[in-house]
Design an enzyme around this catalytic site. Structure first.
Site: not given
Length: 534
Positions: A200, A342
């Site tokens: 991320e 995810e």
């Protein structure tokens, strides 16, 4: 994921939902190959928007995240429960999850790192092991069930995530060197298929004073695309068989828009942390080894953050257009495979169930659909919950029922041994049988090494069980890794022994042994099948 308390400050919500028209997925020019069971054979690579195995058959990763190694525990969460670690993997595999995505922090890799939070009565075999030794055991057991493993550098330290791939205490060199160590540790083990380079990347600072991860901005200190190239190529230099999973950013500029200046012209379109791949077509990640790149966006629902598109009047019809814009176009235009690293939700809001159903339908059904690893197995993910319930044994049947039609369960045992195989020849080779032919193909070459495939056909009249292939290399050529067999080297002789799940070679049947080697390119010589020259 699972610690995004400040997410709202890192996201500039989309003011109006993207109006996207679904584009038919491009058809690969490669010949069609029958879909394999489970996760395929050997190492994986890419072909257009597909992930394929060593035979060219399409593989769909339908996996799950099991986190904890990135936290202060430095190992998998749930080892404190009454369900043994093997029982948890057994359950994941039985539900249809064919891949484990394993988050870690660089703290867990340090010499002297210790694992905590382990129920020593339930898991006595883990007591006293380092985080990496526990990881070894999980990889070996998962591989024995036919599962694959993706390693995910989730945090530089166990303290938390970072917008950039480095911090004042964890340098880029440490990040890359730790990746190279892991690639070398699991060389030759086809269970471990690749590296999710950094979790991320996202924006920090308000434009024009951006300090976070950008995409295509050209600043070596902030351009995530350039950093992914540096790390990916460093990994491939020691392990050319791995897939390189590259996440997106949140805002391509690397900074947050100034929403108070009343100037909408410079308000940037941002998305989830790691979820914005809008610039990847114009600024693609360039790797030295072809067919290794997989883009890996993250995608979440309202339980993580209330994006504007969830409040749009045309929800949920607006969702496919949003996904098309941020990352789906890469798959639909046949640019590269997508593996959603995810996605998840507590499903507490009814909209989130609609979101999850729409998202799974968007990925497509069957082996040709987009790959994914669900967040998460763990029930202790604060803003999503998990597939496992709080006892780490029973499951959330509502979530599982939505995911189940898209899962492709692992089959058999496809993983090799942990680490590089030892150079010990088989003590009792099978007796000579029949005849054979051998054909060699060099797949790739680079400075100091090469990759090849040796196909051996049983031309005899009897099944060879178990089969064993041997060959000779010139002095100066050494085995780096092998697949489709247990490949070892002693002196100049290489032995490829049949795996337990495919021990028989019928008359007329062939086996292809793949390998990478160090040294000058050299074709196998003196090839034999169970002692009979080919």
């Amino acid at each position: 994921m699972h610690r995004r308390s400040a997410l709202g400050g890192a996201i500039t919500a989309l003011a109006t939902a993207a109006a996207g028209v679904l584009v038919a997925a491009a058809v690969s020019t490669a010949p069609a190959v029958a879909a394999p069971a489970g996760t395929g054979t050997g190492y994986l690579h890419t072909n257009g928007n597909k992930i394929v195995d060593s035979t060219g058959a399409t593989v769909r990763i339908t996996g799950i995240n099991w986190f904890g190694m990135e936290t202060d525990n430095k190992t998998f969460h749930g080892l404190w429960s009454t369900n043994p670690w093997r029982g948890q993997i057994d359950k994941m595999a039985s539900l249809g999850y064919n891949t484990l995505r394993v988050p870690y922090s660089n703290d867990a890799l340090k010499p002297g790192a210790t694992a905590s939070g382990i129920n020593d009565f339930v898991n006595p075999d883990l007591v006293g092991l380092s985080p990496l030794q526990i990881l070894d055991k999980v990889i070996n057991y998962a591989g024995g069930k036919g599962m694959r493993v993706i390693l995910d550098r989730h945090r530089p330290t166990s303290a938390g995530q970072s917008a950039l791939w480095y911090t004042p205490t964890v340098s880029e060199a440490t990040w890359i060197n730790d990746w190279k160590m892991l690639a070398q540790r699991y060389a030759g083990n086809t269970t471990v298929i690749g590296a999710d380079l950094h979790n991320e990347p996202h924006a920090e600072g308000t434009n024009p004073a951006a300090t976070g991860a950008c995409w295509g901005c050209g600043d070596p200190a902030r351009d995530w695309r350039l950093a992914a190239e540096r790390a990916g190529n460093a990994i491939l230099s020691v392990q050319p068989n791995w897939l390189i999973f590259v996440e997106g950013v949140s805002c391509p500029s690397g900074g947050l828009s100034n929403v108070w200046d009343n100037d909408p012209s410079n308000d940037e379109d941002c998305g989830w942390w790691g979820g914005n791949l809008t610039k990847a077509k114009d600024f693609p990640v360039r790797l030295d080894v072809p067919n290794r790149l997989v883009y890996s966006p993250h995608e979440y629902a309202t339980s993580v953050f209330e994006q504007n598109w969830f409040k749009s009047p045309d929800f949920p019809a607006n969702l496919p257009g949003i996904w098309d814009k941020y990352w789906g176009y890469l798959y639909k235009q046949n640019i590269a495979p997508i593996m959603m690293g995810e996605f998840g939700s507590t499903l507490a809001d009814p909209r989130d169930r609609v979101w999850l159903e729409k998202l799974m339908a968007y990925t497509g059904t069957g082996v040709d659909g987009m790959s994914f690893t669900y967040w998460s197995w763990n029930p202790n993910s604060g803003d999503t919950g998990g597939i496992a319930l709080d006892d780490w044994t029973n499951i959330n049947t509502t979530k599982q029922a939505i995911l189940q039609p898209y899962l492709i369960a692992p089959v058999g045992g496809g993983g090799g041994p942990t680490g590089t195989p030892t150079a010990t020849p088989t003590s009792s080779p099978p007796p000579p049988t029949g005849g054979c032919t051998g054909a060699y193909r060099q797949v790739n070459a680079w400075q100091g090494g090469f990759q090849g495939e040796l196909t051996v056909t049983n031309t005899g009249t009897e099944t060879v069980n178990p089969w064993q292939v041997t060959w000779a290399w010139p002095a100066g050529v050494s085995l780096a890794s092998g697949w489709n067999a247990t490949v070892t080297q002693s002196g100049t002789t290489v032995t490829a022994a049949a795996p337990t799940w495919a021990g028989a070679l019928a008359p007329g049947a062939s086996v292809t042994v793949g390998f990478t080697a160090n040294g000058p390119s050299a074709a196998p010589g003196a090839v034999k099948l169970n002692g009979v020259a080919c």
